[in-house]
Every structure is written in structure tokens, then in C-alpha cells.
Design a protein around this motif. Sequence first.
Motif, PDB file in Angstrom:
ATOM      1  N   ARG A   1      -6.144  -2.180   2.348  1.00 23.20           N
ATOM      2  CA  ARG A   1      -5.812  -2.896   3.586  1.00 23.20           C
ATOM      3  C   ARG A   1      -5.190  -4.226   3.152  1.00 23.20           C
TER       4      ARG A   1
ATOM      5  N   GLY B   1       0.806  -1.225   0.000  1.00 21.25           N
ATOM      6  CA  GLY B   1       0.000   0.000   0.000  1.00 21.25           C
ATOM      7  C   GLY B   1       0.831   1.263   0.000  1.00 21.25           C
TER       8      GLY B   1
ATOM      9  N   GLY C   1      -1.327   6.018  -4.120  1.00 18.64           N
ATOM     10  CA  GLY C   1      -2.680   6.316  -4.583  1.00 18.64           C
ATOM     11  C   GLY C   1      -3.708   6.168  -3.464  1.00 18.64           C
ATOM     12  N   VAL C   2      -4.923   6.536  -3.773  1.00 17.84           N
ATOM     13  CA  VAL C   2      -6.038   6.307  -2.862  1.00 17.84           C
ATOM     14  C   VAL C   2      -7.142   5.593  -3.644  1.00 17.84           C
ATOM     15  N   PRO C   3      -8.002   4.819  -2.999  1.00 16.68           N
ATOM     16  CA  PRO C   3      -7.938   4.494  -1.565  1.00 16.68           C
ATOM     17  C   PRO C   3      -6.753   3.600  -1.233  1.00 16.68           C
ATOM     18  N   ILE C   4      -6.240   3.767  -0.005  1.00 17.12           N
ATOM     19  CA  ILE C   4      -5.110   2.961   0.439  1.00 17.12           C
ATOM     20  C   ILE C   4      -5.638   1.575   0.803  1.00 17.12           C
TER      21      ILE C   4
END
Length: 416
Positions: free
Chosen positions: A285, A276, A280-283
Motif C-alpha cells: 500500500r 506497487g 510481486g506479492v504482497p502488493i
Amino acid sequence: MITKLQQLKLPDGSAKDIFVDSLSGQITAWHDHPDVIVDLEGYIALPAPAEIHAHLDKALLALENPDLVAEGGLRFAIERMRRVAPDRAGIVARARRAVEQMVRNGYTLIRTHVDINERTGLSSLLALLEVKEWTKRIDLVDLEIVGLFGSPITGIAGTDHRILLDQAVAAGIDAVGGCPWLDPRPRDALEVLAKAADTAGLPLDMHTDETTDPKVLTISDLIDIKRAGFAGNVTASHCVSLASQQLPLLSDLAEQLADANITVVALPQTNLFLQGREGGVPIPRAVAPIRFLASAGVQIAVGQDNVADPFYPLGRMDAMETASLTVATSHLRLDDAWAATSTTVRAALGREPAGFRVGDRAEILALRADSLAAAMATSALDRVVVHNGRIVSTTTCSTTLEMPRPQMHRSAGANL
Ligand SMILES: [Zn+2]
């Protein structure tokens, strides 16, 4: 030798005396004259933790050389590791320190991977075989070694790694591992490793799809190989990219993993640290979706992975920490999280189950706490560890809390 563990609280809440026998390694019946009596009133007994995924050959390296820790992710960490010269004596010393710490914390069974590649040759394996011999000699902990073969292992470029594979099997590894997803031909790499394991009657434990990239999905090849008749136990470690899949595919894979009886191992600490980092986003999980998999009937387990090395700068080698993280990152219930670091690991490694009834294997972690929840919440420090029917470690901490005494205040001008 018979040891009486007096007034130990069991997970069901009942308190009783437990007798353990170092000859049989089992819980034994009531004994009028035990050799040793240990008062454990106020302690709760848990099945001892078992580490399913350690890297003892690398453990604690970063404490000697903090510059080795990679801030750039998995491939940077692999690159940093290449800078480390093979050092058999150093590996033995660090691995023994790590094992001692793990036993103090309660582990009675450890599966460790060991690097076997063009850089290390067999030197790291020979070091860990020496450590294993030491643990056997003093009956401190059960240790098993997975050969983690370098990539590539296919084609002309993989010739040396294939030679090392044969040599390591002959030298006495307990399981075959590797990172086939990093090979230019992942399916072929897996077949090379599986064939060697099958011929030698060894289990497989693969570093699998350690990336958030959903397109990397070599776990399907592992499922195929198990279904095609691979006889030994199969473990898929990491499986990070499963967390990036969409629902219909993930459900299908979960069903296949359950059907093939493959254990999926989540390794939250290292994966959250290394993955991660793309910016970028979203990070994402970056942890295998073990709650989802377990609900589909897949056997799941959780491990610590790296400790203070180029892949992870921290790590307490404590299942209390690993299980707590599992509650937070994977939303397992507390008792399920503890099972994933203890009883399930024994099952996945084909070990006899441990328990608290007469005749069960005596592998116990007793902690000064009222309940599992209290032990996990406080990471209880006072611990007694029983391995193979013998107390192998006792930790008692003492704290002096300096409370100021209430002061008598004199008012100005008071005439006392
Ligand atoms: Zn690993």
C-alpha cells in the motif's frame, strides 16, 4: 463589501449568520446593512480546502493526448513527460482551466510544483508566474509556486540545473523543490537545493523517496538539514518508502520528523496508481503512513498531486475526493482527513489560520449538506466558496428525476 451568509451551519452544529468583509478579508461583526445577503440555510460551512501539492504545468495534458499516460510506473511517467515539448501558451491555458475547476470545488490556496529542467528551461515557470499574476489580479485564489528542479543537480552533469536554480530563484519562485532521491548523490543534491533556499529565505518542499523500496530513505538527510539550522519551513512530499519500514526504525524517524517540525505530505492517488506495479506479492500500500506519523506528533497533510497527466489519468481536483481517499487508505477520521486537506495545509505553508470567529481569515467552503460526513459521502455539489472575504464561486446543480406515475390497469373485459 460586506456579505451576509445567512443561517450557515458551522462545524459545531450551530447555525448562524456570518458576515465577511472583502476589504479586510476577514470574518466581521454583525452588520445592519450588508451589501449582499446570501441565504445558506441547509448548507454546512467548512474551512476552505488548500491544495498542498499540485502540478499545474502538467494538469490536463492527458485529456489532449491520452497516449501520454504511463502504465508502467513512475520512471515510465517521467520518460513520457520528456516527450512533451515546452509550450508556454498551452500551459497557461490548461493551468487556468485547472485553477478555475479547483476554485469551483472550494480551494482558496494552491501550492503547485513546476518542472524546471533541461527540457523546459524556465518556460513552464514563466507560464505559471503568468497564471499567478492573473489569480492575484482578480483575487481568485492564493497560488504559490515550488520550483521542481530536474536531476541530476550535482556534478558536471548537473551544471545546467544549478544555473536554472539560480535563475528560477531570481525569477520569483516561492519555494525550492526537487527529487534528490533520484540524484546519483542524494545528500549532495539536497544540500545544493537547501543552500539556495536558505540564501533566498525560501522554504523547501522535496519529492522524497517516491518508491516502495525500503532501502531508499533520503528523508534522514532532510531531517539532518533541518536540524543543522535550515531556517524555513520544510515539507517532505510522498515519503512512500516510510510505509515499507519496520517498526523500530519508523518510530525513530517519526520522532525525529516531529522534533524537526517537518510536514509529511501523503499523495494517495498518484502513489497508489504509480507504485506497487512490480508484480510481486504482497502488493504494497504505497502511501506514506500518516496515521502512524500523526500519532507520533508529526504534522501531516494530504494532497491531490497530478491530474490527467502522464503520472495519473484521472483526478477531480476536489478535496472531497482527496479527503475521502485518505479515510480509506490511511484510516484517518473524517474530520482529521478534512483538516489534512485544509487547516493543516495553511499551517504547513505558514499561512494565517482561517476560521469562523470575528477577525479570522474568511476562507470558507459552504456545501449543501447536513454534516461533514454527509458532504463527504455524497461529495455535495451545491457549493459557495469564499476567498479573502468575497464570494468567488457559486455552484448550484439541478436534477429532474423522472418518476413514472402509477398506472391504472384495466382488467380484460372490464366494463368501465
Ligand atoms: Zn508531485
